[in-house]
Design a protein around this motif. Structure first.
Motif, PDB file in Angstrom:
ATOM      1  N   SER A 304      10.283 -71.947 -69.686  1.00 17.63           N
ATOM      2  CA  SER A 304       9.885 -72.268 -71.063  1.00 17.63           C
ATOM      3  C   SER A 304       8.567 -73.040 -70.989  1.00 17.63           C
ATOM      4  CB  SER A 304      10.962 -73.139 -71.718  1.00 17.63           C
ATOM      5  OG  SER A 304      11.007 -74.396 -71.074  1.00 17.63           O
ATOM      6  N   CYS A 305       8.005 -73.400 -72.159  1.00 16.69           N
ATOM      7  CA  CYS A 305       6.758 -74.186 -72.143  1.00 16.69           C
ATOM      8  C   CYS A 305       6.940 -75.424 -71.265  1.00 16.69           C
ATOM      9  CB  CYS A 305       6.376 -74.670 -73.539  1.00 16.69           C
ATOM     10  SG  CYS A 305       6.309 -73.427 -74.835  1.00 16.69           S
ATOM     11  N   CYS A 308       6.344 -75.742 -67.300  1.00 18.28           N
ATOM     12  CA  CYS A 308       5.017 -76.041 -66.748  1.00 18.28           C
ATOM     13  C   CYS A 308       4.438 -77.314 -67.358  1.00 18.28           C
ATOM     14  CB  CYS A 308       4.063 -74.886 -67.008  1.00 18.28           C
ATOM     15  SG  CYS A 308       4.577 -73.369 -66.190  1.00 18.28           S
ATOM     16  N   HIS A 309       4.548 -77.440 -68.688  1.00 24.21           N
ATOM     17  CA  HIS A 309       4.023 -78.630 -69.378  1.00 24.21           C
ATOM     18  C   HIS A 309       5.181 -79.606 -69.556  1.00 24.21           C
ATOM     19  CE1 HIS A 309       0.353 -76.413 -70.302  1.00 24.21           C
ATOM     20  NE2 HIS A 309       1.089 -75.433 -70.793  1.00 24.21           N
ATOM     21  N   LEU A 349      -4.753 -70.796 -62.678  1.00 22.54           N
ATOM     22  CA  LEU A 349      -5.375 -72.051 -63.114  1.00 22.54           C
ATOM     23  C   LEU A 349      -4.393 -73.208 -62.996  1.00 22.54           C
ATOM     24  CD1 LEU A 349      -7.054 -70.781 -66.418  1.00 22.54           C
ATOM     25  CD2 LEU A 349      -8.234 -71.425 -64.302  1.00 22.54           C
ATOM     26  N   PRO A 352      -2.933 -77.587 -67.405  1.00 24.49           N
ATOM     27  CA  PRO A 352      -3.453 -78.826 -68.001  1.00 24.49           C
ATOM     28  C   PRO A 352      -2.344 -79.633 -68.681  1.00 24.49           C
ATOM     29  CG  PRO A 352      -3.998 -76.934 -69.394  1.00 24.49           C
ATOM     30  CD  PRO A 352      -3.226 -76.400 -68.225  1.00 24.49           C
ATOM     31  N   TYR A 363      -9.191 -75.025 -77.166  1.00 21.10           N
ATOM     32  CA  TYR A 363      -8.092 -74.861 -76.223  1.00 21.10           C
ATOM     33  C   TYR A 363      -8.327 -73.774 -75.186  1.00 21.10           C
ATOM     34  CZ  TYR A 363      -6.306 -78.009 -79.613  1.00 21.10           C
ATOM     35  OH  TYR A 363      -6.180 -79.098 -80.419  1.00 21.10           O
ATOM     36  N   GLY A 364      -7.610 -73.916 -74.085  1.00 22.05           N
ATOM     37  CA  GLY A 364      -7.830 -73.086 -72.907  1.00 22.05           C
ATOM     38  C   GLY A 364      -8.821 -73.841 -72.039  1.00 22.05           C
ATOM     39  N   ARG A 365      -8.717 -73.679 -70.732  1.00 20.99           N
ATOM     40  CA  ARG A 365      -9.622 -74.373 -69.817  1.00 20.99           C
ATOM     41  C   ARG A 365     -11.084 -74.107 -70.173  1.00 20.99           C
ATOM     42  NH1 ARG A 365      -8.046 -78.500 -66.456  1.00 20.99           N
ATOM     43  NH2 ARG A 365      -6.038 -78.089 -65.527  1.00 20.99           N
ATOM     44  N   ARG A 368     -11.758 -71.278 -75.180  1.00 23.60           N
ATOM     45  CA  ARG A 368     -12.017 -70.053 -75.934  1.00 23.60           C
ATOM     46  C   ARG A 368     -11.267 -69.977 -77.257  1.00 23.60           C
ATOM     47  NH1 ARG A 368      -8.501 -69.662 -72.159  1.00 23.60           N
ATOM     48  NH2 ARG A 368      -6.677 -68.306 -72.211  1.00 23.60           N
ATOM     49  N   LEU A 372      -5.163 -74.156 -82.201  1.00 22.17           N
ATOM     50  CA  LEU A 372      -3.979 -74.373 -81.367  1.00 22.17           C
ATOM     51  C   LEU A 372      -2.877 -73.380 -81.739  1.00 22.17           C
ATOM     52  CD1 LEU A 372      -2.647 -76.077 -79.198  1.00 22.17           C
ATOM     53  CD2 LEU A 372      -2.052 -77.779 -80.925  1.00 22.17           C
ATOM     54  N   PHE A 375      -3.713 -70.079 -80.136  1.00 24.45           N
ATOM     55  CA  PHE A 375      -3.496 -70.219 -78.701  1.00 24.45           C
ATOM     56  C   PHE A 375      -2.009 -70.087 -78.384  1.00 24.45           C
ATOM     57  CE2 PHE A 375      -2.900 -72.091 -74.614  1.00 24.45           C
ATOM     58  CZ  PHE A 375      -4.061 -71.840 -73.917  1.00 24.45           C
ATOM     59  N   VAL A 379       0.122 -67.403 -76.135  1.00 26.73           N
ATOM     60  CA  VAL A 379       0.974 -67.776 -74.994  1.00 26.73           C
ATOM     61  C   VAL A 379       2.312 -67.045 -75.105  1.00 26.73           C
ATOM     62  CG1 VAL A 379       2.275 -69.650 -73.903  1.00 26.73           C
ATOM     63  CG2 VAL A 379      -0.075 -70.055 -74.651  1.00 26.73           C
ATOM     64  N   PHE A 384       3.558 -64.381 -72.074  1.00 29.78           N
ATOM     65  CA  PHE A 384       4.946 -64.386 -71.610  1.00 29.78           C
ATOM     66  C   PHE A 384       5.807 -63.277 -72.214  1.00 29.78           C
ATOM     67  CE2 PHE A 384       3.237 -68.482 -70.509  1.00 29.78           C
ATOM     68  CZ  PHE A 384       3.658 -68.608 -69.195  1.00 29.78           C
TER      69      PHE A 384
HETATM   70  C1  HEC Z   1       3.808 -70.754 -66.162  1.00 32.78           C
HETATM   71  C2  HEC Z   1       3.285 -72.021 -66.625  1.00 32.78           C
HETATM   72  C3  HEC Z   1       3.008 -72.195 -68.109  1.00 32.78           C
HETATM   73  C4  HEC Z   1       3.878 -72.026 -69.160  1.00 32.78           C
HETATM   74  C5  HEC Z   1       5.317 -71.569 -69.115  1.00 32.78           C
HETATM   75  C6  HEC Z   1       3.144 -72.392 -70.352  1.00 32.78           C
HETATM   76  N1  HEC Z   1       1.875 -72.767 -70.025  1.00 32.78           N
HETATM   77 FE1  HEC Z   1       0.495 -73.499 -71.300  1.00 32.78          FE
HETATM   78  N2  HEC Z   1      -0.872 -73.473 -69.814  1.00 32.78           N
HETATM   79  C7  HEC Z   1      -0.642 -73.086 -68.518  1.00 32.78           C
HETATM   80  C8  HEC Z   1      -1.907 -72.928 -67.835  1.00 32.78           C
HETATM   81  C9  HEC Z   1      -2.085 -72.499 -66.381  1.00 32.78           C
HETATM   82  C10 HEC Z   1      -2.911 -73.208 -68.786  1.00 32.78           C
HETATM   83  C11 HEC Z   1      -4.424 -73.071 -68.628  1.00 32.78           C
HETATM   84  C12 HEC Z   1      -4.673 -71.655 -69.137  1.00 32.78           C
HETATM   85  C13 HEC Z   1      -6.004 -71.359 -69.708  1.00 32.78           C
HETATM   86  O1  HEC Z   1      -6.877 -72.194 -69.736  1.00 32.78           O
HETATM   87  O2  HEC Z   1      -6.166 -70.218 -70.172  1.00 32.78           O
HETATM   88  C14 HEC Z   1      -2.213 -73.567 -70.016  1.00 32.78           C
HETATM   89  C15 HEC Z   1      -2.864 -73.982 -71.184  1.00 32.78           C
HETATM   90  C16 HEC Z   1      -2.203 -74.370 -72.333  1.00 32.78           C
HETATM   91  C17 HEC Z   1      -2.849 -74.983 -73.482  1.00 32.78           C
HETATM   92  C18 HEC Z   1      -4.302 -75.358 -73.589  1.00 32.78           C
HETATM   93  C19 HEC Z   1      -4.498 -76.795 -73.187  1.00 32.78           C
HETATM   94  C20 HEC Z   1      -5.912 -77.285 -73.294  1.00 32.78           C
HETATM   95  O3  HEC Z   1      -6.112 -78.482 -73.127  1.00 32.78           O
HETATM   96  O4  HEC Z   1      -6.822 -76.491 -73.508  1.00 32.78           O
HETATM   97  C21 HEC Z   1      -1.894 -75.146 -74.441  1.00 32.78           C
HETATM   98  C22 HEC Z   1      -2.057 -75.740 -75.820  1.00 32.78           C
HETATM   99  C23 HEC Z   1      -0.655 -74.630 -73.883  1.00 32.78           C
HETATM  100  N3  HEC Z   1      -0.883 -74.182 -72.600  1.00 32.78           N
HETATM  101  C24 HEC Z   1       0.530 -74.584 -74.565  1.00 32.78           C
HETATM  102  C25 HEC Z   1       1.663 -73.930 -74.086  1.00 32.78           C
HETATM  103  C26 HEC Z   1       2.818 -73.627 -74.896  1.00 32.78           C
HETATM  104  C27 HEC Z   1       2.992 -74.002 -76.346  1.00 32.78           C
HETATM  105  C28 HEC Z   1       3.693 -72.970 -74.086  1.00 32.78           C
HETATM  106  C29 HEC Z   1       5.011 -72.349 -74.489  1.00 32.78           C
HETATM  107  C30 HEC Z   1       4.987 -71.498 -75.660  1.00 32.78           C
HETATM  108  C31 HEC Z   1       3.073 -72.882 -72.761  1.00 32.78           C
HETATM  109  N4  HEC Z   1       1.829 -73.443 -72.812  1.00 32.78           N
HETATM  110  C32 HEC Z   1       3.674 -72.332 -71.637  1.00 32.78           C
HETATM  111  C33 HEC Z   1       0.584 -72.900 -67.943  1.00 32.78           C
HETATM  112  C34 HEC Z   1       1.748 -72.646 -68.664  1.00 32.78           C
END
Ligand code: HEC
Ligand code: HEC
Length: 642
Positions: A304-305, A308-309, A349, A352, A363-365, A368, A372, A375, A379, A384
């Motif tokens: 789930s989100c 990783c976060h 990546l 974050p 948002y995005g590294r 882009r 939010l 974004f 995701v 996913f």
């Molecule tokens: C497998 C690990 C993983 C999961 C699960 C995941 N993320 Fe991420 N998330 C990442 C990574 C790696 C990045 C950097 C990606 C990029 O820059 O494109 C990221 C980037 C982000 C960012 C941008 C942060 C910024 O400071 O720019 C947001 C917001 C975010 N995720 C929200 C979510 C949400 C909401 C979920 C669930 C719906 C989720 N993520 C699930 C790995 C994950």
């Protein structure tokens, strides 16, 4: 157009269509054991060559096939193994091992996944058959036991394939293993419980196992595979689906990191509001912990989100071979979670932190996404492979994420000035941070990391952390990250290439020839560490505030959204919540210290499931009744629970 779907997408689709009943049972079993929390039982370590075999097979399913990583899987040690040596080295030590290693090296050089599957599977089967025959010959001289242990460890290469895909085979080999072990005899403890050896039974049981292995893992030829896993040949040849719900190979983990990050929510910390009084936020918190909103692969793994976060921060442990280039990182557009969203680039990546996310756009590294909301939708759906979320779901998850705050830090003020608690070194560092450097285009660190604006400028820059993709291409720019709450969120930069804040400071000094002295580097580091610091970065647990209690409080808070969803007769969102919370409650019960209260937690999970079955029958009165029972039971047991 369908013809444009790449190979692995079609593969995944055919896998879904041809589900055998057996696969469905596996999926159901997994669905009930899935938990968004770290309740997974730790896997026992694997033999290094078994680990190499399984990791290489797992990687062979990726598109494009990561050949250098497959080579590394055999040539380098893998974590969670009995010995930190490579698979090749372990295999070489077995009888006839160097010839087996040679066969695998040739198969690797051929870069043909079907051939690699056939050769490595036959090699592992040969090693296993050799141990079984040594056990057979060793009954006289007492060496049988040791050979059996080695055989059992090798059998693990195939065990889950047999268990999940060949029920009959699993039963017959399972019984044979029991017989083999009892017929091998035992000297008992202090002369008691002595078991005589039974050579006849021993031999018969051994041949059941050897025959099964020889037929299914060392046949003349293997049927071509759509998916590389430990499926027995008889199942693959029968045309039945060999689709195995994903399990992580040895060394892969989605377990939470330890120490557990502290979560700071604005409504709680700043306003003393209870999450149960904010149903939209509570529902969003639930979605953030829910694998149910994602596609099949993430769901089966329980990702789930928050995997990783973790707690709005990061999970430094997260590692999936072929998906992560290092722990805490993921290639979210590599097709593993969603074959349709495969950019065919290996661009994993560093994850974050999402602390203060409402203040840190774009948002995005690479910055882009301005929104939010877009974004987050991207995701869920693209990265996913989840179903299109409803507007309510996006509202909820955003309402929750907008509450993520930076960690309280008594050494800086909200407008980015140091307080009296900061050290003298940090104060000297602050001056260096605000100094304009000629070699850095006349900028200071503060030009981009503006202290009065959360240490960022909300713009993307190319500072030279990633070379252009080809000669003459535009350089890679990245969104300036905040420096708040970073002391506990390493490693740093988009690729996680810098292990510490000190390393980042040294990097800037070298890259832009800032000419800082050793003392100045130390001062600037001290300043950056002070800005990124926190009064309490990690959650403390003790006998009273256990991890179970935290999870239990969270899950029961999520359930309170039924107070709104039932009167609204909102079946869809009520069921998503229950499908997330009920299995987690049951899974968390298994981690409880208070064994007496365990049945109550299972009962609570059961009551939620009955709410769900009433809702499915459109019987809202009965659903309300079960929900009332849940609340009554929760009130009755809550105090004695922990
Ligand atoms: C497998 C690990 C993983 C999961 C699960 C995941 N993320 Fe991420 N998330 C990442 C990574 C790696 C990045 C950097 C990606 C990029 O820059 O494109 C990221 C980037 C982000 C960012 C941008 C942060 C910024 O400071 O720019 C947001 C917001 C975010 N995720 C929200 C979510 C949400 C909401 C979920 C669930 C719906 C989720 N993520 C699930 C790995 C994950
Ligand atoms: C031109 C704008 C700019 C300037 C000037 C600048 N930075 Fe950065 N900084 C960035 C960007 C962009 C990144 C992200 C790079 C990446 O992810 O590859 C970054 C990353 C960082 C990080 C890592 C944060 C993390 O979470 O990964 C630290 C620490 C940092 N900078 C400190 C400094 C210091 C100290 C200086 C002065 C010596 C400085 N920066 C000057 C733009 C800048």
């Amino acid at each position: 157009m369908l013809t444009n779907i790449n190979f692995s997408a079609r593969q995944a689709l055919s896998g879904v269509i041809s589900f055998s009943t057996c696969t469905i049972m596996v999926l159901l079993a997994l669905a009930f054991s899935t938990s968004a929390y770290a309740t997974a039982v730790k896997q026992a370590p694997y033999e290094p060559d078994v680990a190499a075999y399984r990791t290489a097979l797992f990687l062979a399913n990726m598109t494009p096939v990561p050949w250098s990583q497959i080579n590394d899987a055999w040539a380098d040690p893998i974590s969670n193994t009995t010995d930190s040596i490579s698979g090749f080295y372990a295999l070489a030590k077995r009888p006839g091992g160097s010839a087996l290693v040679e066969q695998i090296k040739q198969a690797l050089a051929g870069k043909d996944t079907q051939a690699l599957y056939a050769v490595t599977t036959r090699v592992m089967a040969t090693a296993l058959l050799e141990e079984l025959s040594r056990a057979h010959n060793g009954l006289e001289d007492g060496s049988a036991k040791a050979a059996l242990l080695r055989a059992t460890a090798l059998y693990r290469a195939f065990e889950d394939g047999i268990r999940f895909l060949d029920r009959d085979g699993y039963r017959s080999t399972g019984l044979a293993w029991l017989d083999v072990n009892s017929a091998a005899g035992s000297s008992g403890v202090l002369g008691a419980g002595t078991l005589e050896t039974d050579p006849e039974k021993f031999g018969a049981a051994l041949s059941i196992i050897s025959d099964y292995i020889a037929t299914n893992y060392a046949p003349e030829t293997f049927t071509a595979r759509l998916e590389f896993n430990a499926a027995p040949e008889n199942i693959a040849a029968s045309g039945a689906s060999i689709h195995l719900a994903f399990t992580l190979p040895p060394g892969g983990t989605i377990d939470d990191q330890d120490p557990f990050p502290m979560l700071v929510l604005n409504f709680e910390e700043g306003h003393g509001i209870d999450e149960a009084d904010l149903p939209l936020v509570a529902y969003g918190d639930m979605l953030f912990d829910s694998p149910v909103i994602f596609g099949e692969v993430a769901q089966n793994l329980g990702v789930s989100c928050s995997t990783c976060h973790n707690r709005s921060d990061i999970n430094r442990n997260f590692f999936i071979p072929g998906v992560s280039h290092q722990p805490g990182a993921a290639d979210v557009d590599g097709g593993f979670f969603n074959p349709l969203f495969n950019d065919h680039r290996s661009d994993s990546l560093d994850t974050p932190s999402l602390r203060g996310i409402r203040l840190t756009g774009p948002y995005g590294r690479d910055g882009r996404f301005g929104s939010l909301r877009f974004f987050t939708r991207n995701v869920i759906v693209n990265e996913f492979g989840g179903a299109e979320p409803t507007p309510f779901m996006l509202d909820a998850i955003l309402a929750y994420m907008r509450e993520f705050d930076f960690l309280p830090n008594s050494k800086i003020t909200t407008d980015g000035n140091l307080t009296d608690e900061a050290s003298d070194a940090a104060r000297r560092g602050e001056i260096l941070f605000n100094t304009e450097y000629k070699n850095m285009n006349g900028q200071s660190c503060a030009t981009c990391h503006d202290p009065s604006a959360n240490f960022l400028d909300r713009r993307a820059h190319d500072i030279g952390t990633e070379p252009p993709a080809y000669k003459g291409a535009l350089a890679q720019a990245f969104d300036t990250p905040t420096l708040l709450s970073t002391a506990s969120s390493g490693p740093y930069f988009h690729d996680g290439s810098q292990p510490t804040l000190g390393a980042v400071v040294n990097w800037f000094d070298t890259r832009f020839s800032l000419g800082l002295s050793k003392d100045q580097l130390a001062d600037l580091t001290e300043y950056v560490e002070t800005v990124g610091g926190a009064d309490e970065p990690y959650q403390a647990f003790d006998d009273v505030d256990t991890k179970f209690r935290l999870a239990f409080d969270e899950l029961t808070t999520f359930a309170t959204t039924l107070n709104i969803l039932i009167p609204m007769k909102d079946a869809k969102h009520a069921l998503i919540m229950i499908n997330t919370v009920a299995p987690d409650l049951a899974a968390d019960a298994s981690t409880m210290k208070n064994l007496d209260a365990k049945p109550d937690v299972y009962r609570l999970a059961g009551l939620l499931n009955s709410v769900a079955s009433h809702i499915k029958k459109d019987d809202w009165d009965a659903a309300q009744k079960s929900w009332n029972e849940f609340k009554t039971l929760q009130d009755a047991v809550a105090e004695g629970m922990f």
